[in-house]
Design a protein around this motif. Structure first.
Motif, short mmCIF file in Angstrom:
data_model
loop_
_atom_site.label_atom_id
_atom_site.label_comp_id
_atom_site.label_asym_id
_atom_site.label_seq_id
_atom_site.Cartn_x
_atom_site.Cartn_y
_atom_site.Cartn_z
N ALA A 1 6.96 -1.95 8.62
CA ALA A 1 6.75 -1.35 7.39
C ALA A 1 6.84 -0.56 7.38
CB ALA A 1 5.76 -2.49 6.26
N ALA A 2 7.16 0.51 7.93
CA ALA A 2 6.17 2.01 8.35
C ALA A 2 8.43 2.47 8.21
CB ALA A 2 6.81 2.74 9.84
N ARG A 3 9.42 1.54 8.13
CA ARG A 3 10.54 2.35 7.77
C ARG A 3 10.44 2.89 5.67
NH1 ARG A 3 15.84 1.79 9.38
NH2 ARG A 3 17.62 1.62 7.70
N GLU A 4 10.12 1.43 5.27
CA GLU A 4 10.13 2.19 3.64
C GLU A 4 8.44 3.12 3.38
OE1 GLU A 4 9.24 -0.82 -0.40
OE2 GLU A 4 9.18 -1.77 1.92
N GLU B 1 -7.83 9.71 1.65
CA GLU B 1 -7.86 11.50 2.17
C GLU B 1 -6.98 11.70 3.05
OE1 GLU B 1 -10.23 13.89 1.06
OE2 GLU B 1 -10.70 13.50 -1.19
N ARG B 2 -7.58 10.75 4.24
CA ARG B 2 -7.45 10.49 5.73
C ARG B 2 -7.01 8.50 5.81
NH1 ARG B 2 -12.32 12.87 8.91
NH2 ARG B 2 -13.40 11.11 8.10
N VAL B 3 -5.45 8.71 6.70
CA VAL B 3 -5.12 7.37 6.25
C VAL B 3 -4.54 7.53 7.50
CG1 VAL B 3 -3.33 5.93 5.52
CG2 VAL B 3 -4.76 7.20 4.21
N VAL B 4 -4.24 6.47 8.46
CA VAL B 4 -3.65 6.12 9.98
C VAL B 4 -2.34 5.05 9.39
CG1 VAL B 4 -3.79 5.58 12.29
CG2 VAL B 4 -5.27 6.50 11.12
N ASN B 5 -1.49 4.75 9.75
CA ASN B 5 -0.64 4.10 9.53
C ASN B 5 0.42 3.86 10.84
OD1 ASN B 5 2.22 2.38 8.68
ND2 ASN B 5 2.87 4.78 8.81
N CYS B 6 -0.42 2.40 10.43
CA CYS B 6 -0.09 1.24 11.57
C CYS B 6 0.63 -0.16 11.46
CB CYS B 6 -1.67 0.70 12.17
SG CYS B 6 -2.14 1.78 13.22
N ASP C 1 10.87 6.14 6.69
CA ASP C 1 11.25 6.36 8.57
C ASP C 1 12.48 5.82 8.40
OD1 ASP C 1 11.84 6.68 11.45
OD2 ASP C 1 10.03 7.02 11.71
N ASP C 2 14.03 6.62 8.28
CA ASP C 2 14.74 5.21 8.93
C ASP C 2 15.48 4.73 9.78
OD1 ASP C 2 16.35 7.39 9.29
OD2 ASP C 2 17.50 7.73 7.60
N THR C 3 14.48 5.55 11.00
CA THR C 3 15.01 5.56 12.70
C THR C 3 14.21 4.31 13.24
OG1 THR C 3 13.05 6.66 12.96
CG2 THR C 3 15.10 7.85 12.51
N VAL C 4 13.22 3.69 12.39
CA VAL C 4 12.46 2.44 12.06
C VAL C 4 13.57 1.22 12.15
CG1 VAL C 4 10.17 0.79 12.16
CG2 VAL C 4 10.45 3.23 11.98
N ARG C 5 13.53 -0.12 12.91
CA ARG C 5 14.75 -1.09 12.40
C ARG C 5 13.70 -2.08 13.18
NH1 ARG C 5 19.29 -1.17 16.43
NH2 ARG C 5 18.45 -0.44 18.56
N PRO C 6 14.21 -3.13 12.93
CA PRO C 6 13.75 -4.78 13.85
C PRO C 6 14.31 -5.28 14.67
CG PRO C 6 14.37 -5.50 11.73
CD PRO C 6 14.63 -3.34 11.76
N VAL C 7 13.53 -5.76 15.43
CA VAL C 7 14.05 -5.90 16.91
C VAL C 7 13.00 -7.99 16.62
CG1 VAL C 7 14.73 -6.22 19.05
CG2 VAL C 7 14.60 -4.10 17.61
N PHE C 8 14.21 -8.62 15.84
CA PHE C 8 13.66 -10.56 15.90
C PHE C 8 13.11 -10.59 17.85
CE2 PHE C 8 14.67 -14.87 16.37
CZ PHE C 8 13.21 -15.52 15.76
N GLY C 9 11.75 -11.57 18.13
CA GLY C 9 11.90 -11.69 18.52
C GLY C 9 11.33 -13.11 18.55
N GLU D 1 0.04 -1.35 0.03
CA GLU D 1 0.23 -0.24 -0.16
C GLU D 1 1.80 1.59 -0.02
OE1 GLU D 1 -2.89 1.44 -0.91
OE2 GLU D 1 -3.60 -0.16 -0.06
N ASP D 2 0.35 1.97 -0.82
CA ASP D 2 0.96 3.64 -0.31
C ASP D 2 0.32 4.66 0.07
OD1 ASP D 2 0.83 6.29 -1.63
OD2 ASP D 2 3.32 6.29 -2.13
N LEU D 3 0.77 5.39 1.23
CA LEU D 3 -0.18 5.96 1.81
C LEU D 3 -0.71 7.28 1.48
CD1 LEU D 3 2.28 6.67 5.22
CD2 LEU D 3 0.51 4.59 5.15
N GLN D 4 -0.28 7.54 0.33
CA GLN D 4 -1.13 8.64 -0.52
C GLN D 4 -2.26 8.35 -1.15
OE1 GLN D 4 3.27 11.01 -0.47
NE2 GLN D 4 1.86 12.63 -1.31
#
Length: 310
Positions: free
Chosen positions: A170-173, A161-166, A177-185, A154-157
């Motif tokens: 995947a928000a990194r791409e 017209e009104r989108v919530v990004n949860c 947002d390159d401050t997001v990183r995965p932590v494997f659990g 999905e592309d946010l735009q």
């Protein structure tokens, strides 16, 4: 119309808050709820020490109220459990605000501590059986007139017209947002031989011992491996079992139901904020790390308020 992207615990909870308030809502997701990282969680409501501290404190407090209400309803997968926490040192007389939220908090007596620990505390906290809980949230969302719709990408735009990004990691791409990183659990799931209280060890970065009992299973952990995208189970399974069985002998002969893995979406600060992208208003709700359940209802209410213009 509001489009919620993502169907983990954050996406479902946000969509429920919106739909039950009368806002026409759609949920678009790359994975069904039972395939998300949320299903692999233990899961336990507990204090959050993430930035922004004032907001995460309020979000955690709100989530506690919601989970206490849910624990009174049959079929939600939420119950209130005695939880023994060790490894954080003695409880100070002047409790941090986050810790002071824990209901029934008291110091553990020496005879209540397992070998190798000299301090700990008890609390009465919500414990959440995630497969059951995600099914409950999905049913509740459907009752409000909304289904989860699968979309490979999905592309946010372009979503609306009104989108919530949860979208978690995947928000990194998706959000750039390159401050997001995965932590494997990884957790090992066993049959429950009769355990009723939960156990959580604090203060270790990579590996620790925890077990969360649910009616038919016990979720044992844990491990965190930073910057790993592969969700394939690691060889850590044997070590998790050894640690948990050493602390709780009743787990020694419990049958293994399976191994659950996921990618915690870690970020320097939880992101719940509004952003304008052209004609699209995007409200972000991600970056919860390992406290997605603890923050879920508070963040959902905040995100819903932001997307409808409050």
């Amino acid at each position: 119309m509001v489009i919620v992207v993502g169907a983990g615990v954050s996406g479902l909870t946000t969509a429920i808050v919106l739909a039950e308030s009368g806002v026409k809502t759609r949920v678009l997701a790359a994975e069904r709820p039972q395939h998300t990282t949320s299903v692999a969680a233990g899961a336990l409501w507990g204090p959050s020490f993430q930035q922004p501290h004032d907001k995460t404190l309020a979000w955690t407090a709100q989530s506690l109220v919601d989970f206490q209400d849910l624990a009174a309803e049959p079929g939600t997968g939420v119950r209130i459990s005695d939880v023994l926490t060790v490894g954080g040192g003695e409880l100070p007389d002047d409790l941090p605000k986050q810790v002071a939220l824990i209901p029934g908090l008291r110091r553990a007596t020496p005879d209540e501590l397992p070998p190798g620990y000299d301090a700990g505390s008890w609390g009465r906290m919500p414990v959440v059986d995630m497969p059951t809980y995600l099914d409950y949230l999905t049913r509740r969302l459907a009752a409000a007139g909304t289904q989860v719709e699968l979309r490979e990408k999905e592309d946010l735009q372009s979503a609306g017209e009104r989108v919530v990004n949860c979208t978690g990691v995947a928000a990194r791409e998706l959000a750039g947002d390159d401050t997001v990183r995965p932590v494997f659990g990884q957790h090992v799931v066993l049959d429950n031989p009769g355990l009723t209280h939960a156990f959580m060890e604090l203060g270790r970065d990579r590996e620790w011992t925890s077990f969360m009992p649910h009616p038919t299973r016990v979720v044992c952990g844990g491990v965190r491996i930073e910057d790993r995208w592969d969700r394939t189970p690691d060889e850590i399974t044997a070590a998790i079992l050894e640690r948990c069985r050493a602390l709780e002998p009743r787990l020694a002969n419990a049958k293994i139901q399976g191994v659950a893995t996921g990618l915690r979406p870690e970020r320097p600060a939880v992101r719940v904020e509004r952003e304008q992208r052209g004609r699209t208003t995007v409200v972000h709700n991600y970056g919860h790390g390992g406290t997605g359940v603890s923050l879920s209802w508070g963040c959902a209410r905040e995100a819903a308020r932001l997307v409808v213009g409050g």
